[in-house]
Design an enzyme around this catalytic site. Sequence first.
Site: not given
Ligand code: A3P
Length: 290
Positions: A42, A103, A133
């Site tokens: 996340k 991860h 998140s």
């Molecule tokens: P939130 O739950 O705070 O919205 P991962 O890809 O490591 O699983 O992380 C997911 C997190 O990154 C989520 O956070 C998601 O919304 C955010 N995220 C993914 N793409 C994004 C983007 N283009 N800009 C900003 N945040 C992004």
Amino acid sequence: LTRFPLIPVRGVPLMSHIAENFDSIWAFRPDPSDLLIATYPKAGTTWTQEIVDLLLHNGDADACKRAPTPVRSPFLEIYGPPPIPSGLDLLKTMDPPRFIKTHLPFQLVPPGFWENKCKTIYVARNARDNLVSYYFFDCMNMTQPEPGPWPEYVQKFMRGELSWGSWYDHVKGYWREKDNKNILYLFYEDMKENPRREVERIMRYLDVSVSDEVISKIVELTSFEKMKDNPMANYSCIPAPVFDHSKSSFMRKGKVGDWKNHFTPQQQKMFEDDYKEQMKDVDIPFRNLI
Ligand code: A3P
């Protein structure tokens, strides 16, 4: 479908399907041309994968769509359940250079990556937003352990009891090795602040060159709004019962500071005191902590 229990591997709690296959994961031999994208869950993994994929395809989203996996790149340690493909199986079907997502904390990354001097991009996100998140992700990802009530989840995060272990050890592990191993260490907050600057930073690290116009296009295509509607990024390819998108969307908010909507003042105080203690041995420039 059952949520996988956590089994410690060298002290790090991992979902049982990963723990049981850890020897094969550890033995994986990457090609020197392979790229590793490593994060605590996340922290901005999917966002970074999207940027890398577009940079490697000169900003051509259609060319990226021909990549063999639904979510950009093989997930090294994942062993199912269907429809999520095993990372090691997928890698066998692909020719290098590949970009691989993990991860795993630094000490559990297969040593072949360092022996072959593979490029590695690490993305870190401030602890509180990362925790919030992760909580919503554990609500919607039916393979992860049950999140339980929020106050207990905060405690589990602080004690390093969530899947993939301690956030504190994770961010510190890669930070300590970044110069040694030529790891590009990025911050989610920097990407939010100035996405163009960070895309250019990734471009230089990958040693690719795209035009200013293509960089602008990549920044546009990797905005939260665009990625939210992109099936290659929003994980709609993994439906219920694995991901229950009605509980929380994968692309949830994409903001810095959302933790303020979830921590009570008491939780914030307790978290901050503990954070200072756990992070006192290292000076990682996280921003927007309070
Ligand atoms: P939130 O739950 O705070 O919205 P991962 O890809 O490591 O699983 O992380 C997911 C997190 O990154 C989520 O956070 C998601 O919304 C955010 N995220 C993914 N793409 C994004 C983007 N283009 N800009 C900003 N945040 C992004």
